[in-house]
Design an enzyme around this catalytic site. Structure first.
Site, PDB file in Angstrom:
ATOM      1  N   LYS A  80      -3.354   7.305 -15.251  1.00 50.05           N
ATOM      2  CA  LYS A  80      -1.892   6.311 -15.973  1.00 50.05           C
ATOM      3  C   LYS A  80      -0.858   6.661 -17.437  1.00 50.05           C
ATOM      4  CE  LYS A  80      -1.864   2.179 -19.335  1.00 50.05           C
ATOM      5  NZ  LYS A  80      -2.348   1.503 -20.195  1.00 50.05           N
ATOM      6  N   SER A 160      -0.760  -3.383 -19.909  1.00 50.22           N
ATOM      7  CA  SER A 160      -0.426  -2.360 -19.731  1.00 50.22           C
ATOM      8  C   SER A 160      -0.381  -1.314 -18.847  1.00 50.22           C
ATOM      9  CB  SER A 160      -0.435  -1.775 -20.928  1.00 50.22           C
ATOM     10  OG  SER A 160      -1.393  -1.410 -21.735  1.00 50.22           O
ATOM     11  N   SER A 184      -5.917  -4.489 -21.326  1.00 50.89           N
ATOM     12  CA  SER A 184      -4.288  -3.989 -20.584  1.00 50.89           C
ATOM     13  C   SER A 184      -5.296  -3.035 -19.056  1.00 50.89           C
ATOM     14  CB  SER A 184      -3.772  -3.087 -20.941  1.00 50.89           C
ATOM     15  OG  SER A 184      -2.928  -3.375 -22.305  1.00 50.89           O
TER      16      SER A 184
END
Lengths: 496, 95
Positions: A80, A160, A184
């Site tokens: 990420k 997210s 997330s």
């Protein structure tokens, strides 16, 4: 059907590498090729690093040939783009960090590298991890590789960690790192039909992870199976002196917990999670999960988490307050994008006006408001007190149950153009995930089935502090019962 | 509590986020909606409840008073958007 390299899980690829049935170079090349074929559309990567990955794969093969190499040697993963990676651009999906190249490595990614994992690049996310759709990224939204049976509409991957979830689901990587502040990891995992774990707060180091809300942010693994998540978590977790909230306790061999079963385990069903307007399909999959655990020998107990309703509003106050403070560092002076101004204040204002997107600005402004003189007690202090009550709810529940079962999200993935315009409606996506974040307890999401339109739904398990092992044991029972073998429409193993 | 445009402009000033008048208007409406929604926290009885500061799982710890990092000036400066030698530049602050 002929088996393809993309049928591998992280665990089976690990065995195939060790027994030299495939080479790391083959495995990495196949995944780089899949990214080139599919990711111009999906947009799950912000930065691809094929050259570094190919070099690392050669080194991995040399080690594997000698019977050496760490627990993840030669396995292609994605990171990420919230984790600082030395020498590789790290953007947090924000314009303000559009050209930021960290001179240091986050502890979590350093741990994965130490164990031989090979990063194929940096994965898309909501800007500064603020969002539940992955549509707030300055580098464009991510497409969920799943489609509804009856429509070609682009679906959101959740957020997210939407790039992480989409890349894993589409078979572009065998696993990925995520971060979870209020859901997330779990919500995008559910939306994309994969597994994800938000560990106990303090289990994985936050050092080098770009901060959103420091008292809530926690890194965790995302992969197609819980075994894969267990393998990744064992590498990512551990004490780090560079993070003052890191907890010094041994990291268990998580894989060993997968087969423990749930006989005699007490599973709590929180009545407050039966919210008004919960879709019948979500209710049904939850009931299905209850039945699966019962059939495997667990005892199901009704429990109450009385402050659940206040979890979301308290979360937004706490998270936004911390975000406004954390994001003060982006001032256009020491790093990041700069927009010039006649005075220092004008430079700050112009830099931050141009560098941050709308969602981030709104959160900074609200965070500033709830911390400002005259409102601090009414909002921030009250939210922190409500947070104490939310944590007490869980601690009390764990006097009678070992683990809690709930849906992960109140819906399956929705279409890009179905995203509500009212921010509060968007926030409601996190209604089932936020309470565990507020309490700091671990939770996971596991794919449980498809809804009527063919889109995946997840089930969530919430556990005691540092008891990720019980989560894995119960999650594994759900995973086996669900035998979720469906694949998304867009997948590396589907030839064009 | 009502959140007027003047307050939004003041928050933008405090947070050093430049906003146009039109943006102030848009954010005012959205922020008013969010603040109206979080006001439900006033229903909760928080008498004698201490605020939760972190999860309380990590114990504060001491370490030896030794330098463990540093000597990396060029790395620290490597992302500066503008610099002169070993210095960051900013507009003139003192006349």
């Amino acid at each position: 059907m002929m088996s393809s390299i993309f049928d591998h899980t992280l665990a089976s690829a690990r065995e195939a590498l060790r027994s030299r049935k495939i080479s790391a170079v083959e495995l990495v090349d196949a995944h780089i090729d899949a990214i080139e074929r599919l990711d111009d559309g999906l947009n799950s990567f912000i930065t691809r690093t094929p050259e570094q990955a190919r070099l690392a794969a050669k080194e991995a093969d040399a080690l594997l040939a000698k019977g050496e190499g760490g627990s993840l040697c030669g396995l292609p993963i994605g990171i990420k783009d919230l984790f600082a990676t030395e020498g590789v651009r790290t953007t947090a999906a924000s314009k303000i960090l559009g050209n930021f190249v960290p001179p240091y490595e986050s502890t979590v990614t350093a741990n994965l590298k130490r164990d031989g994992a090979i990063s194929l690049g940096k994965l898309n996310l909501d800007e500064f991890a603020m969002g539940s759709t992955n549509l707030t990224s300055a580098f464009g939204g991510v497409e969920n590789p799943w489609k509804r049976r009856d429509s070609d509409a682009k679906l959101v991957p959740g957020g997210s960690s939407g790039g992480s979830a989409a890349a894993v689901a589409a078979g572009l990587v065998l696993g990925a790192t995520g971060t979870d502040t209020g859901g997330s990891i779990r919500q995008p995992a559910a939306f994309c039909g994969i597994a994800g774990i938000k560990p106990t707060y303090g289990r994985c180091s936050r050092f080098g992870t770009i901060a959103f809300a420091s008292s809530l942010d926690q890194a965790g693994p995302m992969a197609r199976t819980l075994q894969d998540c267990a393998i990744l978590l064992e590498s990512m977790a551990g004490f780090d002196p560079k993070d003052s909230t890191s907890v010094n306790r041994p990291v268990p061999h998580y894989e060993a917990a997968l087969g423990r079963g749930v006989k005699g385990l007490k599973v709590g069903i929180p009545k407050e999670y039966r919210i008004d307007g919960l879709p019948a399909e979500i209710e049904a999959i939850w009931q299905q999960g209850i039945n699966w655990l019962k059939e495997a020998g667990a005892e199901v107990v009704d429990i109450s988490l009385p402050h659940t309703k206040y979890g979301l509003p308290a979360y937004y106050i706490a998270a936004l307050a911390e975000a406004s403070s954390n994001l003060a560092r982006y001032d256009g002076v020491r790093f990041g994008e700069r927009v010039s101004g006649a005075s220092l204040d004008a430079l700050y204002e112009a830099t931050r006006a141009a560098g941050f997107g709308d969602e981030v600005k709104r959160r900074i402004l609200l965070g500033t408001y709830v911390l400002s003189s005259g409102y601090y007690d009414a909002y921030y202090l009250r939210a922190q007190k409500v947070r104490t009550l939310l944590q007490r709810d869980f601690l009390k529940a764990y006097e009678t149950v070992d683990v809690i079962l709930a849906p992960t999200a109140p819906s399956g993935a929705f279409a890009w153009d179905e995203k509500p315009t009212d921010p509060v409606q968007v926030y409601l996506n996190d209604v089932f995930t936020v309470p565990a974040s507020m309490a700091g307890v671990p939770a996971l999401s596991v794919p449980a089935g498809l809804d009527g339109r063919g889109v995946p739904l997840g089930l969530q398990l919430i556990g005691r502090f540092f008891d990720e092992e019980t989560l894995l044991a119960a999650g594994s029972v759900l995973e086996q019962a669900a035998s979720f073998t469906h694949r998304p429409t867009i997948h590396a193993g589907v030839s064009a | 509590m009502s959140l007027d445009a003047k307050t939004v402009a003041k928050m933008a000033r405090l947070a050093r986020v430049g906003l146009s008048d039109e943006q102030v208007h848009t954010y005012q409406k959205e922020m008013q909606g969010i603040i109206g929604w979080v006001d439900q926290l006033n229903e909760v009885d928080v008498t004698d409840v201490p605020p939760m500061i972190g999860t309380g799982l990590a114990q504060p710890r001491l370490r030896d008073d030794q330098v463990t990092d540093g000597n990396c000036r060029d790395e620290v400066l490597s992302n500066a958007p503008d610099r002169e030698g070993p210095f960051y530049t900013v507009p003139k602050v003192v006349e």
